[in-house]
Design an enzyme around this catalytic site. Sequence first.
Site, PDB file in Angstrom:
ATOM      1  N   GLN A 231       0.858  -1.181   0.000  1.00 43.39           N
ATOM      2  CA  GLN A 231       0.000   0.000   0.000  1.00 43.39           C
ATOM      3  C   GLN A 231       0.894   1.230   0.000  1.00 43.39           C
ATOM      4  O   GLN A 231       1.937   1.251   0.656  1.00 43.39           O
ATOM      5  CB  GLN A 231      -0.898   0.003   1.240  1.00 43.39           C
ATOM      6  CG  GLN A 231      -1.868   1.160   1.304  1.00 43.39           C
ATOM      7  CD  GLN A 231      -2.858   1.015   2.460  1.00 43.39           C
ATOM      8  OE1 GLN A 231      -3.197  -0.075   2.879  1.00 43.39           O
ATOM      9  NE2 GLN A 231      -3.334   2.135   2.959  1.00 43.39           N
TER      10      GLN A 231
ATOM     11  N   HIS B  68       1.246   7.635  15.367  1.00 42.00           N
ATOM     12  CA  HIS B  68       0.360   6.542  14.967  1.00 42.00           C
ATOM     13  C   HIS B  68       1.106   5.225  14.811  1.00 42.00           C
ATOM     14  O   HIS B  68       2.292   5.208  14.510  1.00 42.00           O
ATOM     15  CB  HIS B  68      -0.290   6.857  13.614  1.00 42.00           C
ATOM     16  CG  HIS B  68      -1.056   8.126  13.601  1.00 42.00           C
ATOM     17  ND1 HIS B  68      -1.036   8.982  12.525  1.00 42.00           N
ATOM     18  CD2 HIS B  68      -1.845   8.713  14.525  1.00 42.00           C
ATOM     19  CE1 HIS B  68      -1.805  10.038  12.784  1.00 42.00           C
ATOM     20  NE2 HIS B  68      -2.303   9.896  13.987  1.00 42.00           N
TER      21      HIS B  68
ATOM     22  N   LYS C 144       7.203   0.837   7.292  1.00 43.82           N
ATOM     23  CA  LYS C 144       6.946   1.927   6.343  1.00 43.82           C
ATOM     24  C   LYS C 144       8.252   2.450   5.769  1.00 43.82           C
ATOM     25  O   LYS C 144       9.277   2.461   6.441  1.00 43.82           O
ATOM     26  CB  LYS C 144       6.238   3.092   7.053  1.00 43.82           C
ATOM     27  CG  LYS C 144       4.896   2.753   7.632  1.00 43.82           C
ATOM     28  CD  LYS C 144       4.344   3.933   8.402  1.00 43.82           C
ATOM     29  CE  LYS C 144       3.045   3.575   9.091  1.00 43.82           C
ATOM     30  NZ  LYS C 144       2.567   4.666   9.931  1.00 43.82           N
TER      31      LYS C 144
ATOM     32  N   HIS D 127       4.834   6.449  14.795  1.00 40.67           N
ATOM     33  CA  HIS D 127       5.388   7.409  13.842  1.00 40.67           C
ATOM     34  C   HIS D 127       4.525   8.655  13.779  1.00 40.67           C
ATOM     35  O   HIS D 127       3.301   8.587  13.855  1.00 40.67           O
ATOM     36  CB  HIS D 127       5.459   6.764  12.448  1.00 40.67           C
ATOM     37  CG  HIS D 127       5.880   7.711  11.385  1.00 40.67           C
ATOM     38  ND1 HIS D 127       5.009   8.198  10.446  1.00 40.67           N
ATOM     39  CD2 HIS D 127       7.081   8.273  11.131  1.00 40.67           C
ATOM     40  CE1 HIS D 127       5.663   9.029   9.643  1.00 40.67           C
ATOM     41  NE2 HIS D 127       6.916   9.085  10.040  1.00 40.67           N
TER      42      HIS D 127
ATOM     43  N   TYR E 117       4.298   7.570   1.863  1.00 43.05           N
ATOM     44  CA  TYR E 117       4.776   6.391   2.576  1.00 43.05           C
ATOM     45  C   TYR E 117       4.241   5.107   1.969  1.00 43.05           C
ATOM     46  O   TYR E 117       3.090   5.003   1.620  1.00 43.05           O
ATOM     47  CB  TYR E 117       4.517   6.460   4.075  1.00 43.05           C
ATOM     48  CG  TYR E 117       3.138   6.839   4.545  1.00 43.05           C
ATOM     49  CD1 TYR E 117       2.297   5.889   5.100  1.00 43.05           C
ATOM     50  CD2 TYR E 117       2.686   8.142   4.460  1.00 43.05           C
ATOM     51  CE1 TYR E 117       1.039   6.232   5.567  1.00 43.05           C
ATOM     52  CE2 TYR E 117       1.423   8.496   4.918  1.00 43.05           C
ATOM     53  CZ  TYR E 117       0.609   7.532   5.466  1.00 43.05           C
ATOM     54  OH  TYR E 117      -0.641   7.880   5.918  1.00 43.05           O
TER      55      TYR E 117
END
Length: 181
Positions: free
Chosen positions: A47, A62, A72, A119, A132
């Site tokens: 994603q 988060h 990420k 993050h 990201y």
Amino acid sequence: MNIIKTKFKDCLLIEPSFFDDSRGLFFETFKKNQLESALGFAIEFVQENTSISKKGVLRGLHFQKNTAAQAKLVTVQQGEVLDVVVDLRPKSETFKQHLKFILSDKNHNSLFIPKGMAHGFLALTDNTVFNYKCDNYYNPQMEAGIIFNDSDLEIEWDYPINDLIISKKDLLLPSLKSVIK
């Protein structure tokens, strides 16, 4: 590319190599084989997300819990951010510590954030475009976070508190002590 290890295990700063000539600038932002070689394990991004923020917008801190945890690879396409990662891995030597980085369209650095990290970032310029890649799909039921100004983390955001723009949702995030029991 130059891949730099940070004090957090598997959290890597990636500096691109620049090729500049009369036509402009070229640089590679991601090479799977080099990242996997530095990590010592495979990574598969599934994603990709982009956010656009005004100057002073703080997003975070988060993370995704349990089986929805995400690694990420973050970068700034336009503008500049103060990027913050918090190590939430209980068995880590750097558990409950944080690191800060400046990511911008000037340095073109990327940051690989392994699973088990919270993050967040603060946009230091208007129209900051933050990108990201994630190795797991976003799952709203597994979404979690920690309040940006948690006293146990002592993160210096280096920005006037009254000028921060924070979502209502992020202002209601719990403390680190509530998340880590």
